[in-house]
Design an enzyme around this catalytic site. Structure first.
Site, PDB file in Angstrom:
ATOM      1  N   ARG A  60     -13.144  -4.023  -6.578  1.00  6.58           N
ATOM      2  CA  ARG A  60     -12.835  -4.739  -5.335  1.00  6.58           C
ATOM      3  C   ARG A  60     -14.100  -4.900  -4.493  1.00  6.58           C
ATOM      4  O   ARG A  60     -14.849  -3.934  -4.306  1.00  6.58           O
ATOM      5  CB  ARG A  60     -11.786  -3.905  -4.600  1.00  6.58           C
ATOM      6  CG  ARG A  60     -11.125  -4.562  -3.433  1.00  6.58           C
ATOM      7  CD  ARG A  60      -9.989  -3.698  -2.931  1.00  6.58           C
ATOM      8  NE  ARG A  60     -10.451  -2.521  -2.222  1.00  6.58           N
ATOM      9  CZ  ARG A  60      -9.758  -1.887  -1.261  1.00  6.58           C
ATOM     10  NH1 ARG A  60      -8.563  -2.329  -0.929  1.00  6.58           N
ATOM     11  NH2 ARG A  60     -10.239  -0.819  -0.670  1.00  6.58           N
ATOM     12  N   ASP A 105       1.830  -5.308   8.263  1.00  4.66           N
ATOM     13  CA  ASP A 105       0.688  -4.395   8.196  1.00  4.66           C
ATOM     14  C   ASP A 105      -0.555  -5.281   8.122  1.00  4.66           C
ATOM     15  O   ASP A 105      -0.724  -6.061   7.165  1.00  4.66           O
ATOM     16  CB  ASP A 105       0.802  -3.489   6.961  1.00  4.66           C
ATOM     17  CG  ASP A 105      -0.340  -2.466   6.881  1.00  4.66           C
ATOM     18  OD1 ASP A 105      -1.414  -2.719   7.467  1.00  4.66           O
ATOM     19  OD2 ASP A 105      -0.162  -1.431   6.218  1.00  4.66           O
ATOM     20  N   TYR A 151     -10.589   1.277  11.099  1.00  6.89           N
ATOM     21  CA  TYR A 151     -11.838   1.638  10.393  1.00  6.89           C
ATOM     22  C   TYR A 151     -12.289   0.648   9.332  1.00  6.89           C
ATOM     23  O   TYR A 151     -13.319   0.843   8.716  1.00  6.89           O
ATOM     24  CB  TYR A 151     -11.717   3.039   9.771  1.00  6.89           C
ATOM     25  CG  TYR A 151     -10.473   3.258   8.930  1.00  6.89           C
ATOM     26  CD1 TYR A 151     -10.384   2.793   7.635  1.00  6.89           C
ATOM     27  CD2 TYR A 151      -9.380   3.947   9.457  1.00  6.89           C
ATOM     28  CE1 TYR A 151      -9.253   3.001   6.874  1.00  6.89           C
ATOM     29  CE2 TYR A 151      -8.240   4.168   8.705  1.00  6.89           C
ATOM     30  CZ  TYR A 151      -8.184   3.693   7.415  1.00  6.89           C
ATOM     31  OH  TYR A 151      -7.052   3.896   6.667  1.00  6.89           O
ATOM     32  N   LYS A 152     -11.500  -0.413   9.109  1.00  8.68           N
ATOM     33  CA  LYS A 152     -11.889  -1.382   8.072  1.00  8.68           C
ATOM     34  C   LYS A 152     -12.724  -2.485   8.722  1.00  8.68           C
ATOM     35  O   LYS A 152     -13.871  -2.268   9.084  1.00  8.68           O
ATOM     36  CB  LYS A 152     -10.660  -1.926   7.367  1.00  8.68           C
ATOM     37  CG  LYS A 152      -9.861  -0.864   6.612  1.00  8.68           C
ATOM     38  CD  LYS A 152      -8.596  -1.460   6.027  1.00  8.68           C
ATOM     39  CE  LYS A 152      -7.718  -0.418   5.368  1.00  8.68           C
ATOM     40  NZ  LYS A 152      -8.270   0.142   4.142  1.00  8.68           N
ATOM     41  N   PHE A 170       0.845  -1.191   0.000  1.00  2.00           N
ATOM     42  CA  PHE A 170       0.000   0.000   0.000  1.00  2.00           C
ATOM     43  C   PHE A 170       0.888   1.251   0.000  1.00  2.00           C
ATOM     44  O   PHE A 170       1.862   1.327   0.758  1.00  2.00           O
ATOM     45  CB  PHE A 170      -0.927  -0.013   1.220  1.00  2.00           C
ATOM     46  CG  PHE A 170      -2.000   1.034   1.131  1.00  2.00           C
ATOM     47  CD1 PHE A 170      -3.083   0.863   0.284  1.00  2.00           C
ATOM     48  CD2 PHE A 170      -1.907   2.204   1.865  1.00  2.00           C
ATOM     49  CE1 PHE A 170      -4.062   1.840   0.179  1.00  2.00           C
ATOM     50  CE2 PHE A 170      -2.887   3.184   1.761  1.00  2.00           C
ATOM     51  CZ  PHE A 170      -3.979   2.999   0.913  1.00  2.00           C
TER      52      PHE A 170
HETATM   53  C1  LIG Z   1      -2.387  -1.804   3.798  1.00  3.94           C
HETATM   54  C2  LIG Z   1      -2.812  -0.456   4.260  1.00  3.94           C
HETATM   55  N1  LIG Z   1      -2.060   0.210   5.144  1.00  3.94           N
HETATM   56  C3  LIG Z   1      -2.412   1.435   5.588  1.00  3.94           C
HETATM   57  C4  LIG Z   1      -3.575   2.034   5.122  1.00  3.94           C
HETATM   58  C5  LIG Z   1      -4.000   3.388   5.563  1.00  3.94           C
HETATM   59  O1  LIG Z   1      -3.249   4.006   6.515  1.00  3.94           O
HETATM   60  P1  LIG Z   1      -3.850   5.280   7.272  1.00  3.94           P
HETATM   61  O2  LIG Z   1      -4.957   4.795   8.150  1.00  3.94           O
HETATM   62  O3  LIG Z   1      -2.706   5.864   7.981  1.00  3.94           O
HETATM   63  O4  LIG Z   1      -4.434   6.189   6.234  1.00  3.94           O
HETATM   64  C6  LIG Z   1      -4.392   1.362   4.220  1.00  3.94           C
HETATM   65  C7  LIG Z   1      -5.628   2.002   3.745  1.00  3.94           C
HETATM   66  O5  LIG Z   1      -6.372   1.509   2.959  1.00  3.94           O
HETATM   67  C8  LIG Z   1      -3.994   0.089   3.774  1.00  3.94           C
HETATM   68  O6  LIG Z   1      -4.740  -0.574   2.890  1.00  3.94           O
END
Ligand SMILES: Cc1ncc(COP(=O)(O)O)c(C=O)c1O
Length: 396
Positions: A355, A184, A209-210, A117
């Protein structure tokens, strides 16, 4: 395929709009009834009446630790090793800085994948620039492990394709090469059982938030193995101090993982996240993973039969797939807008990925049947190919 739905009753914990088939909980989880009620209470009673007293009387000060206790079982660790706060991006900065410290001077490469990402790559570039470390991007991190590898930074589930790494196997290889493993878990936590401690990983970060449904921009989490909780944090805030209310001039890290916390907790966001996590109360993560696999398999089968112009971008085998299904089509953006206009919400990831996230606590098998029916109709009629649906919005 087993379509017996042991989780059907849990849908009632969520607020889902009428006429919407929501297949985007991998991007933004929906509102839970618990969060709706708790945030109202926090605003109307704790903030309005309690004012600053609520830090003590309403337990605001303990929110990060209480949330850590709810996230810990979802990722297979002790609550005492989880810090909640900041964003995933900022937590990654802390983790990579700590990992470089632990790795020592001879190792100065952060190893990752070009498809990781973008925020992960950008943060690594920033840490690298500050620390004189190189971000090396390779398709096969295992094959690229070398004497100069300090830390391997990988997102367990690829955000575009949903391809999933074997956490235990990769962590073992990384350790055998003398390097540190940072995961991650943005697309893992809450989607299937994760066993960080069992895999003997070093660090992990993830989003609130996911799949955790904490609300837009919800606080993130950071996990550090106990052996890494003695490093001096790169970001030193007063809530990571051993005695925040002693107001000392010099930073002294708090004991353990708490040192990675920076500033004041965003109380309303944390209240929402804490309440939302109650959607997992009494839920067997293995049941979530089983239903997710069945939902994804169903979508793949139906799309193969009904939508020949779409190419599967996700692994066919559930064992190496996260909780999403992706398809490629050069008109992907417009097709997704046409779908959303018909009430089927997924998302689009450039350059050509449609997606669909499967979130077994509230996604029904019937939702997948209905979504593919509408998708097939949009493709068969060409209804997606209009100027209106090709117009790009800021957020895709
Ligand atoms: C793999 C991954 N890491 C990090 C993030 C987002 O990071 P942040 O919450 O700091 O915007 C996302 C967002 O979709 C993601 O898919």
């Amino acid at each position: 395929m087993d379509r017996a739905d042991q989780l059907a009753g849990h849908r009632d914990r969520f607020i889902l709009p009428e006429g919407v088939l929501y297949l985007d909980g991998n991007s933004l989880g929906p509102l839970t009834k618990a969060a709706q009620a708790r945030v109202a209470e926090a605003v109307n009673a704790e903030w309005a009446d309690g004012l600053i007293r609520s830090w003590n009387t309403a337990g605001w000060i303990d929110l990060p630790a209480r949330i850590a206790a709810k996230i810990a079982p979802l990722i297979g660790v002790d609550a005492a090793d989880v810090a909640v706060g900041d964003s995933t991006s900022i937590n990654l900065f802390k983790v990579l800085s700590a990992a470089l410290d632990k790795a020592g001077e001879e190792r100065n490469v952060i190893l990752s994948e070009p498809g990781n990402f973008p925020t992960d790559l950008y943060i690594a570039q920033g840490v690298g620039a500050l620390r004189g470390a190189e971000l090396r991007l390779v398709d096969d991190v295992e094959a690229a492990l070398a004497d100069d590898t300090a830390v391997v930074m990988v997102t367990q589930v690829d955000y575009r394709t949903g391809a999933k790494h074997d956490m235990a196997a990769l962590t073992e290889k990384v350790h055998a090469a003398g390097a540190i493993m940072a995961w991650d878990l943005a697309h893992s936590a809450g989607a299937f059982p994760v066993d960080l401690a069992g895999a003997d990983a070093d660090f992990a970060i993830g989003c609130g938030y996911k799949y955790l449904n904490g609300g837009p921009g919800a606080p993130a989490f950071l996990w550090a193995a106990p052996r890494h909780q003695t490093v001096m944090p790169a970001l030193r805030g007063w809530f990571g101090h051993a005695a925040p209310f002693a107001f000392e001039t010099q930073f002294r890290p708090a004991e353990g993982v708490k040192r990675f916390i920076t500033g004041t907790a965003p109380v309303l966001s944390m209240t929402a996240l804490e309440a939302a996590l109650s959607a997992f109360d009494g839920v067997d993560l293995a049941a979530i993973a089983k239903k997710s696999a069945a939902l994804c398999d169903l979508m793949i089968e139906l799309v193969a039969a009904r939508c020949p112009s779409l190419t599967l971008a996700s692994p066919r085998d559930a064992a190496v797939r996260g909780s999403q299904v992706s398809f490629r089509h050069e008109g992907g953006y417009a097709i997704m807008q046409a779908l959303i206009a018909r009430g089927v919400i997924g998302d689009f990831r450039a350059p050509d990925i449609l997606r669909f996230g499967m979130t077994p606590l509230y996604t029904r098998f019937a939702d997948v049947f209905d979504a593919v029916e509408i998708l097939a109709e949009i493709l068969d009629t060409g209804a997606w190919d209009t100027p209106e649906f090709h117009r790009r919005a800021a957020v895709t």
